[in-house]
Design a protein around this motif. Structure first.
Motif, short mmCIF file in Angstrom:
data_model
loop_
_atom_site.label_atom_id
_atom_site.label_comp_id
_atom_site.label_asym_id
_atom_site.label_seq_id
_atom_site.Cartn_x
_atom_site.Cartn_y
_atom_site.Cartn_z
N UNK A 111 0.83 -1.21 0.00
CA UNK A 111 0.00 0.00 0.00
C UNK A 111 0.85 1.25 0.00
N UNK A 112 1.96 1.21 0.78
CA UNK A 112 2.87 2.36 0.82
C UNK A 112 3.52 2.57 -0.54
N UNK A 113 3.85 1.47 -1.23
CA UNK A 113 4.46 1.59 -2.55
C UNK A 113 3.50 2.26 -3.53
N UNK A 114 2.25 1.84 -3.50
CA UNK A 114 1.27 2.45 -4.40
C UNK A 114 1.05 3.92 -4.07
N UNK A 115 1.00 4.23 -2.77
CA UNK A 115 0.80 5.62 -2.36
C UNK A 115 1.98 6.49 -2.74
N UNK A 116 3.20 5.96 -2.58
CA UNK A 116 4.39 6.73 -2.93
C UNK A 116 4.46 6.97 -4.43
N UNK A 117 4.10 5.94 -5.20
CA UNK A 117 4.10 6.10 -6.64
C UNK A 117 3.16 7.20 -7.07
N UNK A 118 1.98 7.28 -6.44
CA UNK A 118 1.03 8.35 -6.76
C UNK A 118 1.53 9.69 -6.25
N UNK A 119 2.24 9.68 -5.11
CA UNK A 119 2.68 10.94 -4.50
C UNK A 119 3.73 11.65 -5.33
N UNK A 120 4.58 10.88 -6.04
CA UNK A 120 5.64 11.53 -6.80
C UNK A 120 5.25 11.75 -8.26
N UNK A 121 3.99 11.51 -8.59
CA UNK A 121 3.50 11.77 -9.93
C UNK A 121 2.35 12.76 -9.85
N UNK A 122 2.52 13.93 -10.45
CA UNK A 122 1.54 14.99 -10.26
C UNK A 122 0.48 15.04 -11.33
N UNK A 123 0.60 14.28 -12.40
CA UNK A 123 -0.43 14.30 -13.41
C UNK A 123 0.14 14.27 -14.81
N UNK A 124 -0.72 14.47 -15.77
CA UNK A 124 -0.32 14.36 -17.16
C UNK A 124 -0.12 15.73 -17.78
N UNK A 125 0.87 15.81 -18.66
CA UNK A 125 1.17 17.04 -19.37
C UNK A 125 0.64 16.92 -20.80
N UNK A 126 -0.41 17.68 -21.15
CA UNK A 126 -0.96 17.58 -22.51
C UNK A 126 0.06 18.01 -23.55
N UNK A 127 0.01 17.34 -24.71
CA UNK A 127 0.91 17.65 -25.82
C UNK A 127 0.06 18.07 -27.01
N UNK A 128 0.22 19.32 -27.45
CA UNK A 128 -0.53 19.82 -28.60
C UNK A 128 0.14 19.37 -29.90
N UNK A 129 -0.67 18.90 -30.84
CA UNK A 129 -0.15 18.52 -32.16
C UNK A 129 -0.06 19.75 -33.04
N UNK A 130 1.12 20.02 -33.59
CA UNK A 130 1.34 21.19 -34.43
C UNK A 130 2.06 20.77 -35.70
N UNK A 131 1.99 21.61 -36.72
CA UNK A 131 2.69 21.31 -37.97
C UNK A 131 4.19 21.49 -37.83
N UNK A 132 4.58 22.56 -37.12
CA UNK A 132 5.99 22.85 -36.91
C UNK A 132 6.22 23.10 -35.43
N UNK A 133 7.14 22.36 -34.83
CA UNK A 133 7.43 22.55 -33.41
C UNK A 133 8.04 23.92 -33.19
N UNK A 134 7.48 24.73 -32.29
CA UNK A 134 7.99 26.09 -32.08
C UNK A 134 9.35 26.09 -31.39
N UNK A 135 10.21 26.99 -31.84
CA UNK A 135 11.54 27.11 -31.24
C UNK A 135 11.73 28.42 -30.49
#
Length: 357
Positions: free
Chosen positions: A43-67
Motif C-alpha cells: 500500500x505504501x508503494x502504491x501511495x508513494x508512486x502516486x505521491x511523486x507523480x503529479x499528473x499528465x502534461x498535454x501535448x498539442x499537435x502542431x505542424x511545426x514545433x515552435x523554437x
C-alpha cells in the motif's frame, strides 16, 4: 499404571510433541504478521508512486514545433501549472523563491517543444563578479521506468536540459573577470582554457544537454541536441526547449510512444542566491500525454489542463527523493526487496513468538 495411593499416573507429553505444537503456533503467528506487513508495504508503494507523480502534461499537435517563446504555434497548446518548492533533499539546501511554473508542450512528427513561464521581478543575467548568479531553468526527462525525483539513480539515469539567462542575455564576455586568476606574466582563465561548457566567454547555443545518475553526478553530454531560447516578459521569464523526438546520446530520453515519458522541472532565481542545489523544483513527476506519446497510468493524478498541478499542496514537502517502495531500492530491485522484507519479517516474528511461548 498407578502410584502407591492407587491413583493413575498422568503420562507427561513427549518433549518433541510440545516443541512441534509451539513451532506450529509461532509459524502461524509469524505468517499472520508477515501478511499484514506485506500488505502495508505494498500500500505504501502504491501511495508513494502516486505521491511523486503529479499528473499528465498535454501535448498539442502542431505542424511545426515552435523554437521561440513567441511562436504562433503556442496558441494551440494547453497551459498547465505545476508547483515549485525549495530543494531540501541534499546539501546545499535552498531555493523556493519561485512558487509556480506554467508549462506548455507542443510536438510534430519529428520534434517536441516545451515552453516554461514563471514570474521573476529581477532579470539576473550578469555573473561577472562573485556572488552574482544567473536566472536559469531546467527540464529533467526520462523515458521508461520512473527514476528517483532527485536527479535519477544508478540504474535509472536521467536526461537534463538546461538554459541560463546569462548565456543569452548577459554581457558579451559572460563570465567577465570572475573566473580570472593572477599569473606572473598575465591573467589566466583555467575554466576557459579547459573548455568547461560553463566557462565560455560567449554562447551561440543557449541550451545544454546533461546526464545524471543521482544528486552530485551531473555530467556534460557529448551529444548536444537540445535547443533553448528565452525572453524577458513583463513579470518574469519565458523559455522554450526543443529537441528531436529521437537522439543518439547515451542517456538521451526518447520522446516517442511505447513507454511513459517522465518530466520534472527546476528554476533558479539569481537575485535570491539560487545556484547549483539551491533551486525551486517540482517534487513530483508529470508524464507526457499525447496520441503519439504514452498516456499516464491511473495513479498519475489529474488530467492536466489549466486547473493546476492536481495533487499539489502541502503534502508535496514530505515527498521523498525516491519513487516506489524505499526498501526495494536498497535490495537493488523491487522483487528482491519484497522477498527480503517477507523473509526478514517472518523470521523476526517467528523467533519473537517462540521466545514468548
Amino acid at each position: 499404571m498407578s502410584d502407591a495411593a492407587g491413583r493413575p499416573w498422568t503420562r507427561l507429553p513427549d518433549r518433541s510433541a510440545v516443541t512441534a505444537r509451539v513451532d506450529t503456533s509461532a509459524a502461524l503467528g509469524a505468517t499472520a504478521i508477515t501478511a499484514v506487513v506485506l500488505a502495508l508495504l505494498l500500500s505504501a508503494q502504491a501511495a508513494m508512486g502516486a505521491a511523486v507523480t503529479s499528473g499528465s502534461q498535454p501535448v498539442a499537435a502542431v505542424d511545426t514545433a515552435p523554437t521561440e517563446p513567441g511562436a504562433l504555434a503556442w496558441e494551440n497548446a494547453t497551459e498547465r501549472t505545476v508547483q515549485l518548492n525549495p530543494q531540501q533533499m541534499a546539501l546545499p539546501y535552498g531555493g523556493g523563491s519561485v512558487g509556480q511554473l506554467a508549462v506548455e508542450t507542443a510536438a510534430n512528427d519529428t520534434h517536441v517543444a516545451f515552453r516554461l513561464t514563471w514570474e521573476d521581478p529581477t532579470a539576473d543575467t550578469n555573473i561577472s563578479e562573485p556572488g552574482a548568479y544567473s536566472d536559469a531553468a531546467a527540464i529533467m526527462v526520462r523515458r521508461g521506468e520512473q527514476p528517483p525525483i532527485m536527479m535519477g539513480g544508478g540504474d535509472t539515469p536521467v536526461n537534463i536540459w538546461y538554459w541560463r539567462a546569462s548565456w543569452q542575455h548577459g554581457d558579451q564576455d559572460v563570465g567577465g573577470d570572475m573566473y580570472t586568476y593572477p599569473h606572473p606574466d598575465a591573467e589566466t582563465k583555467p575554466g576557459l582554457a579547459a573548455d568547461n561548457p560553463l566557462s565560455k566567454q560567449r554562447y551561440a547555443d543557449y541550451g545544454q544537454n546533461y546526464y545524471a545518475k543521482g544528486y552530485g553526478s551531473l555530467s556534460y553530454a557529448e551529444n548536444q541536441p537540445v535547443q533553448a531560447s528565452g525572453r524577458r516578459t513583463d513579470d518574469g521569464w519565458q523559455v522554450v526547449f526543443v529537441r528531436e523526438r529521437t537522439a543518439n546520446g547515451t542517456y538521451d530520453a526518447g520522446l516517442t510512444g511505447g513507454e511513459p515519458v517522465h518530466i520534472a522541472f527546476a528554476v533558479w532565481n539569481g537575485s535570491a542566491d539560487e545556484v547549483n542545489g539551491k533551486k525551486s523544483i517540482t517534487l513530483r513527476f508529470s508524464q507526457l500525454q499525447g496520441d503519439e506519446l504514452s498516456v499516464p497510468s491511473d495513479s498519475s493524478g489529474d488530467s492536466g489542463g489549466s486547473g493546476g498541478d492536481g495533487a499539489a499542496g502541502d503534502g508535496e514537502g514530505t515527498v521523498s527523493g525516491d519513487d516506489g517502495l524505499w526498501v526495494t531500492r536498497s535490495f537493488g530491485n523491487g522483487l528482491a526487496g519484497v522477498v527480503g522484507v517477507v523473509v526478514v519479517t517472518y523470521l523476526v516474528a517467528y523467533r519473537s513468538i517462540r521466545r514468548r511461548s
